[in-house]
Design a protein around this motif. Structure first.
Motif, PDB file in Angstrom:
ATOM      1  N   TRP A  59      54.587  26.734 -32.616  1.00 24.09           N
ATOM      2  CA  TRP A  59      55.136  25.988 -31.480  1.00 24.09           C
ATOM      3  C   TRP A  59      54.402  26.373 -30.190  1.00 24.09           C
ATOM      4  O   TRP A  59      53.994  25.516 -29.412  1.00 24.09           O
ATOM      5  N   ILE A  60      54.218  27.652 -29.969  1.00 22.83           N
ATOM      6  CA  ILE A  60      53.528  28.122 -28.757  1.00 22.83           C
ATOM      7  C   ILE A  60      52.078  27.641 -28.753  1.00 22.83           C
ATOM      8  O   ILE A  60      51.565  27.204 -27.729  1.00 22.83           O
ATOM      9  N   LEU A  61      51.427  27.710 -29.904  1.00 20.00           N
ATOM     10  CA  LEU A  61      50.018  27.326 -29.979  1.00 20.00           C
ATOM     11  C   LEU A  61      49.799  25.826 -29.876  1.00 20.00           C
ATOM     12  O   LEU A  61      48.776  25.392 -29.341  1.00 20.00           O
ATOM     13  N   ASP A  62      50.729  25.013 -30.389  1.00 18.35           N
ATOM     14  CA  ASP A  62      50.471  23.565 -30.495  1.00 18.35           C
ATOM     15  C   ASP A  62      51.373  22.664 -29.664  1.00 18.35           C
ATOM     16  O   ASP A  62      51.020  21.504 -29.452  1.00 18.35           O
ATOM     17  N   ALA A  63      52.516  23.139 -29.199  1.00 21.18           N
ATOM     18  CA  ALA A  63      53.441  22.185 -28.574  1.00 21.18           C
ATOM     19  C   ALA A  63      54.316  22.769 -27.474  1.00 21.18           C
ATOM     20  O   ALA A  63      55.341  22.188 -27.136  1.00 21.18           O
ATOM     21  N   ALA A  64      53.939  23.867 -26.888  1.00 23.58           N
ATOM     22  CA  ALA A  64      54.807  24.542 -25.916  1.00 23.58           C
ATOM     23  C   ALA A  64      54.983  23.777 -24.610  1.00 23.58           C
ATOM     24  O   ALA A  64      55.998  23.914 -23.940  1.00 23.58           O
ATOM     25  N   PHE A  65      53.997  22.974 -24.240  1.00 27.73           N
ATOM     26  CA  PHE A  65      54.044  22.297 -22.944  1.00 27.73           C
ATOM     27  C   PHE A  65      54.008  20.781 -23.130  1.00 27.73           C
ATOM     28  O   PHE A  65      53.299  20.278 -23.982  1.00 27.73           O
ATOM     29  N   ARG A  66      54.770  20.092 -22.301  1.00 30.32           N
ATOM     30  CA  ARG A  66      54.759  18.628 -22.328  1.00 30.32           C
ATOM     31  C   ARG A  66      53.957  18.145 -21.134  1.00 30.32           C
ATOM     32  O   ARG A  66      54.121  18.646 -20.018  1.00 30.32           O
ATOM     33  N   LEU A  67      53.069  17.176 -21.396  1.00 29.97           N
ATOM     34  CA  LEU A  67      52.341  16.579 -20.282  1.00 29.97           C
ATOM     35  C   LEU A  67      53.314  15.770 -19.448  1.00 29.97           C
ATOM     36  O   LEU A  67      54.032  14.916 -19.986  1.00 29.97           O
ATOM     37  N   PRO A  68      53.371  16.010 -18.149  1.00 33.00           N
ATOM     38  CA  PRO A  68      54.326  15.307 -17.291  1.00 33.00           C
ATOM     39  C   PRO A  68      54.185  13.787 -17.395  1.00 33.00           C
ATOM     40  O   PRO A  68      53.074  13.263 -17.422  1.00 33.00           O
ATOM     41  N   GLY A  69      55.310  13.125 -17.513  1.00 27.49           N
ATOM     42  CA  GLY A  69      55.328  11.668 -17.580  1.00 27.49           C
ATOM     43  C   GLY A  69      55.020  11.105 -18.957  1.00 27.49           C
ATOM     44  O   GLY A  69      54.932   9.898 -19.120  1.00 27.49           O
ATOM     45  N   THR A  70      54.847  11.982 -19.954  1.00 25.63           N
ATOM     46  CA  THR A  70      54.556  11.519 -21.312  1.00 25.63           C
ATOM     47  C   THR A  70      55.432  12.278 -22.305  1.00 25.63           C
ATOM     48  O   THR A  70      56.133  13.211 -21.935  1.00 25.63           O
ATOM     49  N   LYS A  71      55.351  11.877 -23.563  1.00 26.24           N
ATOM     50  CA  LYS A  71      56.015  12.625 -24.629  1.00 26.24           C
ATOM     51  C   LYS A  71      55.011  13.517 -25.362  1.00 26.24           C
ATOM     52  O   LYS A  71      55.365  14.191 -26.311  1.00 26.24           O
ATOM     53  N   PHE A  72      53.760  13.526 -24.910  1.00 23.99           N
ATOM     54  CA  PHE A  72      52.700  14.292 -25.555  1.00 23.99           C
ATOM     55  C   PHE A  72      52.832  15.773 -25.237  1.00 23.99           C
ATOM     56  O   PHE A  72      53.024  16.150 -24.093  1.00 23.99           O
ATOM     57  N   ARG A  73      52.741  16.592 -26.273  1.00 28.30           N
ATOM     58  CA  ARG A  73      52.864  18.034 -26.105  1.00 28.30           C
ATOM     59  C   ARG A  73      51.558  18.706 -26.505  1.00 28.30           C
ATOM     60  O   ARG A  73      50.851  18.244 -27.382  1.00 28.30           O
ATOM     61  N   LEU A  74      51.266  19.814 -25.860  1.00 30.64           N
ATOM     62  CA  LEU A  74      50.127  20.636 -26.233  1.00 30.64           C
ATOM     63  C   LEU A  74      50.511  22.086 -26.029  1.00 30.64           C
ATOM     64  O   LEU A  74      51.534  22.384 -25.438  1.00 30.64           O
ATOM     65  N   GLY A  75      49.693  22.970 -26.564  1.00 33.06           N
ATOM     66  CA  GLY A  75      50.028  24.380 -26.489  1.00 33.06           C
ATOM     67  C   GLY A  75      48.860  25.231 -26.042  1.00 33.06           C
ATOM     68  O   GLY A  75      47.832  24.729 -25.575  1.00 33.06           O
ATOM     69  N   LEU A  76      49.034  26.529 -26.210  1.00 32.00           N
ATOM     70  CA  LEU A  76      48.008  27.475 -25.776  1.00 32.00           C
ATOM     71  C   LEU A  76      46.691  27.275 -26.514  1.00 32.00           C
ATOM     72  O   LEU A  76      45.626  27.540 -25.947  1.00 32.00           O
ATOM     73  N   ASP A  77      46.737  26.814 -27.752  1.00 34.97           N
ATOM     74  CA  ASP A  77      45.513  26.581 -28.518  1.00 34.97           C
ATOM     75  C   ASP A  77      44.603  25.603 -27.782  1.00 34.97           C
ATOM     76  O   ASP A  77      43.414  25.852 -27.615  1.00 34.97           O
ATOM     77  N   ALA A  78      45.160  24.512 -27.318  1.00 35.87           N
ATOM     78  CA  ALA A  78      44.361  23.515 -26.603  1.00 35.87           C
ATOM     79  C   ALA A  78      43.886  24.053 -25.253  1.00 35.87           C
ATOM     80  O   ALA A  78      42.751  23.799 -24.844  1.00 35.87           O
ATOM     81  N   LEU A  79      44.723  24.802 -24.575  1.00 33.29           N
ATOM     82  CA  LEU A  79      44.357  25.317 -23.249  1.00 33.29           C
ATOM     83  C   LEU A  79      43.291  26.408 -23.338  1.00 33.29           C
ATOM     84  O   LEU A  79      42.305  26.380 -22.610  1.00 33.29           O
ATOM     85  N   ILE A  80      43.472  27.365 -24.245  1.00 34.59           N
ATOM     86  CA  ILE A  80      42.493  28.447 -24.386  1.00 34.59           C
ATOM     87  C   ILE A  80      41.204  27.914 -25.000  1.00 34.59           C
ATOM     88  O   ILE A  80      40.115  28.406 -24.700  1.00 34.59           O
TER      89      ILE A  80
END
Length: 128
Positions: free
Chosen positions: A31-52
């Protein structure tokens, strides 16, 4: 904690305390790696994996190694080798494509190998 649609659910047969603890740990990590954060104004989620993974010169490789921890825990739970190979392939594909600037970062955020791998573990434990 709510999980992204990749998870099949928590309907599992009785598990040992050790397996249940490992499953909780990898679910939280995925969850932390793939979906911890939601892009504002969307239902799309991303996590630390995408950011790092955005960090040039090794961010993707480091996150690939972190993702292999989930595969290692699956091995310790007793997931069959054919499923472990599929899990490693998910991590390898995500890590390899993530090395391509921009396109790889988008793919990484969308593919979510860690959530896919946890879903494979759950499906195995559910007997499917």
């Amino acid at each position: 904690m709510a999980y992204a649609g990749t998870f099949s659910g928590d309907v599992l047969p009785p598990l040992t305390d050790d397996v249940a603890r490992r499953l909780r740990r990898v679910k939280a990590l995925a969850w932390i790696l793939d979906a911890a954060f939601r892009l504002p104004g969307t239902k799309f989620r991303l996590g630390l994996d995408a950011l790092i993974g955005l960090i040039p010169g090794g961010g993707s490789a480091v996150m690939g190694l972190v993702s292999l921890y989930i595969v290692w825990e699956a091995w310790r739970i007793g997931v069959p080798s054919r499923l472990l190979v599929r899990m490693v392939a998910n991590v390898a594909m995500e890590t390899a494509v993530d090395t391509v600037p921009m396109v790889g970062d988008v793919f990484d955020a969308a593919f979510k190998a860690n959530l896919r791998n946890v879903a494979l573990i759950e499906r195995h434990l559910n007997g499917k």
